[in-house]
Design an enzyme around this catalytic site. Sequence first.
Site, PDB file in Angstrom:
ATOM      1  CB  CYS A  93     -27.646 -19.185 -41.701  1.00 48.53           C
ATOM      2  SG  CYS A  93     -26.160 -18.656 -40.833  1.00 48.53           S
ATOM      3  CG  HIS A 383     -25.184 -14.888 -44.730  1.00 51.95           C
ATOM      4  ND1 HIS A 383     -26.539 -15.199 -44.671  1.00 51.95           N
ATOM      5  CD2 HIS A 383     -24.579 -15.717 -43.820  1.00 51.95           C
ATOM      6  CE1 HIS A 383     -26.726 -16.165 -43.795  1.00 51.95           C
ATOM      7  NE2 HIS A 383     -25.555 -16.490 -43.262  1.00 51.95           N
ATOM      8  CB  CYS A 413     -25.350 -24.735 -44.503  1.00 52.21           C
ATOM      9  SG  CYS A 413     -24.382 -23.272 -44.978  1.00 52.21           S
TER      10      CYS A 413
END
Length: 426
Positions: A93, A383, A413
């Site tokens: 990510c 996301h 994160c």
Amino acid sequence: MKNKTMRPVAILAGSRTPFVKSFSQYSRTSNRQLMTATLQDLVNKTNIRGELLGDVSLGAVMKNASDWNLSRESLLSAGLDPHTPGYDVQRACGTGLETAAHIALKIASGQIESGIAGGTDTNSDIAGVLPHELSWILTEAQKAPNALARIAKLSEIKLEYLKPRFPNVQEPRTGLSMGQHTELMVKEWKITREEQDQLALQSHLNAAKAYEAGFFKDLVFEFKGVKKDVFVRGDTSMEKLAKLKPAFDFTGTGTLTAGNSTPLTDGASAVLLSSEEWAKAHGLPVQAYLVDTDYAAVDYVNGEGLLMAPTRAVAKMLRRNNLKLQDFDFYEIHEAFAGQVLCTLKAWESDEYCRKHLGESQALGSIDRAKLNVNGGSLALGHPFAATGGRILASLAKMLAQKGSGRGLISICTAGGMGVVAIVER
């Protein structure tokens, strides 16, 4: 070389697709299509068609085999000079912010004058892969000395070998999903369901307000008939969020739901970075500067919280820049889960945690929540794994440009227990 100094890295512009729910509007749309369209929009809005850039760094987490040279293939259709090089990056990510760090370091060191960073992800175009066992048998059958031996080898194929396998979101070393790991974190830090829902609500309200104010108008372009992020719920409420059932822990103690966790998302983003001289020569105003980045990891296999690595990375970066956690006008903390954000904030407020894990003499302290994800975060906007870093970087640069001056902190994160963070200033 010993007298070489690092140059400022300018953030000039960003573009992204609207973010949509996976398996919906962008079904049968590839990573390359998403990324190419995003690059085209960025190239057109900055009037750099035909321009030879120093480098292009892009990435994706959910890749097909055909995506092996995604960056180069995407830029070749984006309108840039075909002599522009490109390469792929992947840090889960944190990929989008990682690509920006790469390009920034090259600009700062004088290796290049300009470059594009970004990323894309789609869960809607992932090809199923047949097991290795089938490939091994077919390869050995092909090498067989005669037809009888070939048939004998092919007879070893089992029906289960013909079933395609698809990527999953489990951590291979623990067998737990990111949501299940976050459930462990919120229990450790005693984060309530109400606190998580409240943060999710604020994310949606902030995003809805930003859209109403036109904040995203020059950041998000229309793609496949979609004009805005589909997840934003300006009409949601604590009552509506409270009705949602736990999504990861079904024992009766779970607090993570579809409302306070990010949905599976498709989308792409890109950001144009350069030296100050290149920006001036091309008549492009500098929105902000990418000042520093840092990275960290945690030992999640042996009990540390999977998504707590940004706490470490931020502490290191603050020390290096002689800054306090409170020295920021904006905080862009990626909302993988509302619980993860709240665990991070609570850890920074803990003397014990900061002494034991961050090497600090005392807690880093609290932040002003009014400065957190002021135009919405991942819970409201979505996301697409590798696209989130570009989304945040472009938005934060615009926020600082509108303010006229200031400093912003980015914290992301990632899977695998890692974190990527950055400081942006104007």
